[in-house]
Design a protein around this motif. Structure first.
Motif, PDB file in Angstrom:
ATOM      1  N   ARG A 189       1.110  -6.906  -3.412  1.00  0.00           N
ATOM      2  CA  ARG A 189      -0.041  -6.084  -3.055  1.00  0.00           C
ATOM      3  C   ARG A 189      -0.303  -6.108  -1.558  1.00  0.00           C
ATOM      4  NH1 ARG A 189      -4.349  -4.257  -5.399  1.00  0.00           N
ATOM      5  NH2 ARG A 189      -4.197  -2.974  -3.497  1.00  0.00           N
ATOM      6  N   TRP A 190      -0.742  -4.929  -1.032  1.00  0.00           N
ATOM      7  CA  TRP A 190      -1.245  -4.871   0.332  1.00  0.00           C
ATOM      8  C   TRP A 190      -2.570  -5.640   0.370  1.00  0.00           C
ATOM      9  CZ3 TRP A 190       0.813  -2.945   4.768  1.00  0.00           C
ATOM     10  CH2 TRP A 190      -0.041  -2.771   5.858  1.00  0.00           C
ATOM     11  N   SER A 202       6.315  -3.952  -5.885  1.00  0.00           N
ATOM     12  CA  SER A 202       6.490  -4.413  -4.517  1.00  0.00           C
ATOM     13  C   SER A 202       7.499  -3.536  -3.814  1.00  0.00           C
ATOM     14  CB  SER A 202       6.947  -5.879  -4.490  1.00  0.00           C
ATOM     15  OG  SER A 202       8.181  -6.007  -5.161  1.00  0.00           O
ATOM     16  N   ASP A 207       2.296   0.615  -1.883  1.00  0.00           N
ATOM     17  CA  ASP A 207       1.365  -0.195  -2.660  1.00  0.00           C
ATOM     18  C   ASP A 207       0.982   0.535  -3.946  1.00  0.00           C
ATOM     19  OD1 ASP A 207      -0.559  -2.628  -2.595  1.00  0.00           O
ATOM     20  OD2 ASP A 207      -1.875  -0.926  -3.039  1.00  0.00           O
ATOM     21  N   CYS A 215      -2.562 -12.199   1.696  1.00  0.00           N
ATOM     22  CA  CYS A 215      -1.660 -11.221   1.099  1.00  0.00           C
ATOM     23  C   CYS A 215      -0.856 -11.948   0.030  1.00  0.00           C
ATOM     24  CB  CYS A 215      -0.709 -10.639   2.142  1.00  0.00           C
ATOM     25  SG  CYS A 215       0.452  -9.406   1.471  1.00  0.00           S
ATOM     26  N   HIS A 222      -6.316  -6.643   0.519  1.00  0.00           N
ATOM     27  CA  HIS A 222      -7.385  -5.747   0.097  1.00  0.00           C
ATOM     28  C   HIS A 222      -8.648  -6.503  -0.294  1.00  0.00           C
ATOM     29  CE1 HIS A 222      -5.189  -7.044  -3.488  1.00  0.00           C
ATOM     30  NE2 HIS A 222      -6.326  -6.887  -4.158  1.00  0.00           N
ATOM     31  N   VAL A 226       5.820  -5.890   1.618  1.00  0.00           N
ATOM     32  CA  VAL A 226       5.029  -4.765   1.112  1.00  0.00           C
ATOM     33  C   VAL A 226       4.775  -3.745   2.206  1.00  0.00           C
ATOM     34  CG1 VAL A 226       3.872  -6.192  -0.627  1.00  0.00           C
ATOM     35  CG2 VAL A 226       2.799  -5.872   1.633  1.00  0.00           C
ATOM     36  N   LEU A 239       1.923  -0.209   2.939  1.00  0.00           N
ATOM     37  CA  LEU A 239       0.764   0.522   2.448  1.00  0.00           C
ATOM     38  C   LEU A 239       1.189   1.732   1.618  1.00  0.00           C
ATOM     39  CD1 LEU A 239      -2.341   0.561   2.528  1.00  0.00           C
ATOM     40  CD2 LEU A 239      -2.188   1.962   4.596  1.00  0.00           C
TER      41      LEU A 239
END
Length: 311
Positions: free
Chosen positions: A216-217, A68, A276, A212, A219, A271, A273
């Motif tokens: 993690r971003w 993170s 990540d 979210c 996704h 977080v 990008l």
């Protein structure tokens, strides 16, 4: 990520009959759910995806801690109506990088709490609307509607469309939970489905916007099987395994205004990008293509497209 060919029976070929009207037998559904039900001991939200399933042993190897970042999630708008600059035209494409399928693929490649699940061998998995469960339960995942058109193209052939490929999509719900794995949804199979690319290399999925979760971003996972339905009996036969990065402006709009995503706010603010553990090492061209171009609003839902390049 290395993949090994292993046989898993007829697999998705059975779905050709399902499309013609044959429904899954309840006994078979209950058998699958009994197997994956032991996964309830997993965390209620998504886990570390920095390492992939170990295909040769059938177990998942994951890091003891999530990756993170203390930097805030980047966003350019907090309005309910927004669009992303992500995505590229089919006339200009790059090969999507291979990424981990994470600990919750349900594609026959990993074991959780001693049980292995494989939705790719189940009738009913071929569907465009993936919001409802299709094994045993018919419960529907609640969240902001998202209609996503994915176009598969061949990078080595001038970005020509790839026709007849099977695309498997899965992601977490509005609470960050993965069906068949996370506590509270181990008997659900929603937000998972397969479609076959048409003459333009396109598939369309109707789903909800993913949450979210910690580390993690936001996704969406996907696997591509260029051999079509008959080849897609397990994730071990996938041509490409990768992920889509959800656009920052839409993340901010949804998480800040829809109470179903309340838990996502703190996670998203922690977080970025660039940090990540999946997207952080990708090039700007790769990230642009891996980010869907979306338009819409929180109240009306979002629609958009993303290009997937096969090397």
């Amino acid at each position: 990520m290395e993949r090994h060919d292993t046989g898993h029976g007829e697999g998705l070929a059975q779905d050709l009959e399902a499309i013609a009207g044959r429904m899954i037998a309840r006994r078979r559904a209950l058998a699958l759910l009994a197997g994956v039900g032991t996964s309830a001991a997993l965390a209620s939200c998504g886990g570390d995806e920095s390492s992939a399933s170990t295909a040769s042993s059938g177990t998942t190897t994951s890091s003891s801690s999530s990756s993170s970042s203390t930097s805030t999630g980047s966003s350019s708008s907090t309005s309910s109506t927004s669009s992303s600059s992500g995505g590229t035209s089919a006339s200009a494409c790059v090969a999507d990088p291979s990424e981990t399928n994470g600990p919750y693929p349900a594609d026959g490649t990993n074991t959780a709490s001693g049980a292995t699940s494989n939705v790719l061998s189940q009738s009913g998995v071929v569907r465009s609307d993936i919001r409802s469960s299709f094994i045993g339960s018919t419960a529907t995942a609640d969240g902001v509607q998202l209609q996503l058109v994915l176009q598969l193209v061949d990078v080595s052939d001038g970005c020509a469309p790839v026709v007849g490929a099977a695309v498997y999509v899965w992601h977490c719900d509005a609470q960050g939970r993965y069906s068949l794995y996370s506590s509270g949804v181990t008997t659900e199979s929603y937000l998972r489905g397969v479609q076959v690319t048409d003459s333009e290399g396109k598939v369309t999925f109707t789903t909800i916007y993913p949450a979210c979760y910690d580390g993690r971003w936001p996704h969406i996972h996907f696997e591509v099987f260029t051999g079509g339905l008959t080849a897609a009996s397990t994730g071990r036969t996938a041509t490409l395994i990768s992920q889509l990065a959800m656009p920052a402006a839409v993340n901010t709009a949804i998480y800040s205004s829809d109470t179903r995503y309340t838990a996502s706010i703190a996670n998203y603010n922690a977080v970025s990008l660039s940090a990540d553990n999946v997207f952080g090492d990708n090039s700007s061209a790769e990230l642009a293509q891996m980010t869907p171009a979306l338009s819409g609003s929180v109240s009306a839902g979002y629609t958009g497209t993303a290009l997937i390049g096969i090397a």
